[in-house]
Design an enzyme around this catalytic site. Structure first.
Site, PDB file in Angstrom:
ATOM      1  N   GLU A 121       0.874  -1.149   0.090  1.00 24.45           N
ATOM      2  CA  GLU A 121      -0.227   0.077   0.030  1.00 24.45           C
ATOM      3  C   GLU A 121       0.844   1.033   0.060  1.00 24.45           C
ATOM      4  O   GLU A 121       0.323   2.223  -0.859  1.00 24.45           O
ATOM      5  CB  GLU A 121      -0.767   0.065   1.154  1.00 24.45           C
ATOM      6  CG  GLU A 121      -2.171  -0.839   1.166  1.00 24.45           C
ATOM      7  CD  GLU A 121      -3.085  -0.799  -0.034  1.00 24.45           C
ATOM      8  OE1 GLU A 121      -3.244   0.622  -0.565  1.00 24.45           O
ATOM      9  OE2 GLU A 121      -3.443  -1.528  -0.767  1.00 24.45           O
ATOM     10  N   TYR A 132      -6.634   6.122   4.718  1.00 24.01           N
ATOM     11  CA  TYR A 132      -6.774   5.090   3.647  1.00 24.01           C
ATOM     12  C   TYR A 132      -5.914   3.779   3.957  1.00 24.01           C
ATOM     13  O   TYR A 132      -6.465   2.767   3.848  1.00 24.01           O
ATOM     14  CB  TYR A 132      -6.386   5.943   2.315  1.00 24.01           C
ATOM     15  CG  TYR A 132      -6.074   5.087   1.290  1.00 24.01           C
ATOM     16  CD1 TYR A 132      -7.142   4.533   0.402  1.00 24.01           C
ATOM     17  CD2 TYR A 132      -4.686   4.365   0.919  1.00 24.01           C
ATOM     18  CE1 TYR A 132      -6.908   3.558  -0.427  1.00 24.01           C
ATOM     19  CE2 TYR A 132      -4.573   3.233   0.171  1.00 24.01           C
ATOM     20  CZ  TYR A 132      -5.630   2.977  -0.822  1.00 24.01           C
ATOM     21  OH  TYR A 132      -5.449   2.019  -1.485  1.00 24.01           O
ATOM     22  N   ASP A 189      -9.260   6.516  -2.054  1.00 26.17           N
ATOM     23  CA  ASP A 189      -8.237   7.224  -2.707  1.00 26.17           C
ATOM     24  C   ASP A 189      -8.931   7.731  -3.873  1.00 26.17           C
ATOM     25  O   ASP A 189      -9.924   8.045  -3.998  1.00 26.17           O
ATOM     26  CB  ASP A 189      -7.071   6.366  -2.737  1.00 26.17           C
ATOM     27  CG  ASP A 189      -7.544   5.224  -3.844  1.00 26.17           C
ATOM     28  OD1 ASP A 189      -8.655   5.084  -4.349  1.00 26.17           O
ATOM     29  OD2 ASP A 189      -6.729   4.205  -4.392  1.00 26.17           O
ATOM     30  N   CYS A 208     -17.904   2.362 -19.791  1.00 22.72           N
ATOM     31  CA  CYS A 208     -19.372   2.223 -19.017  1.00 22.72           C
ATOM     32  C   CYS A 208     -19.834   0.642 -19.660  1.00 22.72           C
ATOM     33  O   CYS A 208     -20.611   0.159 -18.827  1.00 22.72           O
ATOM     34  CB  CYS A 208     -19.858   3.136 -19.382  1.00 22.72           C
ATOM     35  SG  CYS A 208     -19.485   4.610 -18.409  1.00 22.72           S
TER      36      CYS A 208
HETATM   37  S1  SF4 Z   1     -20.890   3.090 -15.485  1.00 20.41           S
HETATM   38 FE1  SF4 Z   1     -19.085   4.150 -16.247  1.00 20.41          FE
HETATM   39  S2  SF4 Z   1     -19.003   5.923 -15.067  1.00 20.41           S
HETATM   40 FE2  SF4 Z   1     -20.295   4.603 -13.884  1.00 20.41          FE
HETATM   41  S3  SF4 Z   1     -18.933   3.513 -12.619  1.00 20.41           S
HETATM   42 FE3  SF4 Z   1     -19.140   2.359 -14.330  1.00 20.41          FE
HETATM   43  S4  SF4 Z   1     -17.390   3.054 -15.551  1.00 20.41           S
HETATM   44 FE4  SF4 Z   1     -17.851   4.552 -14.077  1.00 20.41          FE
END
Ligand code: SF4
Length: 384
Positions: free
Chosen positions: A58, A141, A159, A237
């Site tokens: 860490e 942390y 973090d 995403c």
């Molecule tokens: S959907 Fe996209 S913006 Fe939302 S946590 Fe997942 S990668 Fe991140």
């Protein structure tokens, strides 16, 4: 009649974080644990629950990339396998093992922590969160990371990576640093929720790695998601386990978050180094105790505020007798340092410089400050 001030378009920090309801937190925790069970990278520190090794990883990972840390972490543990070895190691050996990782306060704090563990905990790494937090160099942390990873205790981590993931999940429209307490609370609810979920089919072992339990997995999954999927500029995403309930994704603003109040401005600093050569030896000196990089070796150098070589030269050598050899750049925290090196040949040392003669190969055995190590590499390559 006085006019009312116009309403602020920006939400106040206190109103910025809407606490997610418990079912959503549970769904996030489940999704993160399931994703981590298949996506966790096989990293060497994930093959041990030894708190000393976890602590080391860490601290090394602060400000440093995983691929850089791996050989340092392995070399360190071969050389200093226990807290006792670290507590008794000479400082020279430590800084040589750390050389190149930078931020050397970390290595001094590691040894101070080892000495406290020896003196106050009988050489056994403490398990209680408060006792871990009280060790030198350990903040909230790192204490949360050690307590959860080594001992499966439900303490959160927050973090840069975790903060970015949470800011996007919640579509925060303010700088996360201004609402960090609220984010710590969300992270705490996540890890506590994960701790109450069943351990799952994978149990403690996973692809040869070992995890102390769901608290460990949850915290590491958040860090991992931030490192691999919810990255600063290109959040993926489409492959994210949290995509279905991510507010930033729903609003189409993931890449714009998190908001940053202002950029840190870099300060440029200019140094001039002297390569004083006598036959095949260079004059070097050790940085004194109490200064930045204490214990490291370097070529004699000075800082010039205007970035110009002083008109009277360097260390008594007039500018006309100096040959420009090269220049290196090195950034640390908010400082961008440029060191320009000049060479001068002598038959004996200049009084008052302090230090000693070293061949290049002798110097490569000593801990050398980063910018000077870059120059040393150039000298070894070019044979100047
Ligand atoms: S959907 Fe996209 S913006 Fe939302 S946590 Fe997942 S990668 Fe991140």
């Amino acid at each position: 009649m006085s006019r009312a001030s116009p309403p602020s378009r920006r939400p106040s920090p206190a109103a910025a974080v809407t606490p997610p309801p418990a079912p959503r937190v549970r769904a996030w925790a489940r999704a993160l644990l399931a994703w981590f069970a298949v996506a966790a990278r096989d990293l060497p520190w994930r093959h041990t629950l030894d708190p000393y090794s976890v602590h080391l990883s860490e601290i090394m990972l602060q400000q440093t990339q995983v691929k850089t840390v791996i050989p340092y972490w392995e070399r360190w543990l071969q050389s200093l396998p226990t807290v006792g070895h670290l507590a008794g190691a000479p400082p020279d050996r430590l800084i040589k093992l750390w050389e190149g990782l930078g931020y050397y306060t970390r290595v001094r704090n590691l040894q101070r922590a080892a000495c406290v563990i020896q003196a106050e905990h009988g050489g056994v790494f403490p398990q209680a969160y408060e006792a871990i937090l009280a060790l030198p160099g350990i903040g909230r942390y790192t204490a949360g990371a050690i307590a959860s990873i080594a001992f499966n205790k439900p303490y959160p981590v927050l973090d840069g990576n975790v903060s970015r993931v949470l800011a996007r999940l919640l579509a925060l429209r303010v700088d996360p640093r201004t609402v960090s307490e609220e984010l710590w609370t969300v992270a705490a609810r996540l890890v506590a929720t994960a701790g109450r979920l069943p351990a799952g089919a994978a149990g403690r072992e996973q692809k040869g790695m070992v995890f102390s339990g769901n608290c460990s997995r949850l915290n590491q999954s958040l860090m991992e998601l931030g490192a691999l999927v919810c990255t600063p500029h290109h959040p993926q995403c489409g492959v994210c386990p949290l995509a279905g309930s991510c507010a930033a994704r729903a609003l189409g603003c993931a890449a714009e978050l998190p908001v940053r109040d202002r950029k840190t401005t870099l300060t440029r600093r200019f140094f001039f180094g002297l390569l004083l050569v006598c036959e095949d030896k260079y004059w070097v000196r050790e940085r004194p105790a109490g200064q930045v990089n204490a214990g490291f070796w370097e070529f004699p150098n000075i800082e010039a505020l205007d970035g110009e070589l002083p008109t009277n030269g360097l260390f008594g050598f007039p500018a006309r007798e100096l040959d420009r050899v090269g220049q290196v750049r090195h950034s640390i925290t908010r400082y961008q340092n440029t060191v320009t090196f000049y060479r001068a040949a002598v038959s004996q040392v200049v009084p008052g410089l302090g230090g000693r003669w070293c061949t290049l190969s002798e110097l490569s055995q000593l801990p050398v400050a980063t910018a000077h190590r870059k120059m040393l590499a150039q000298l070894r390559e070019s044979g100047i």
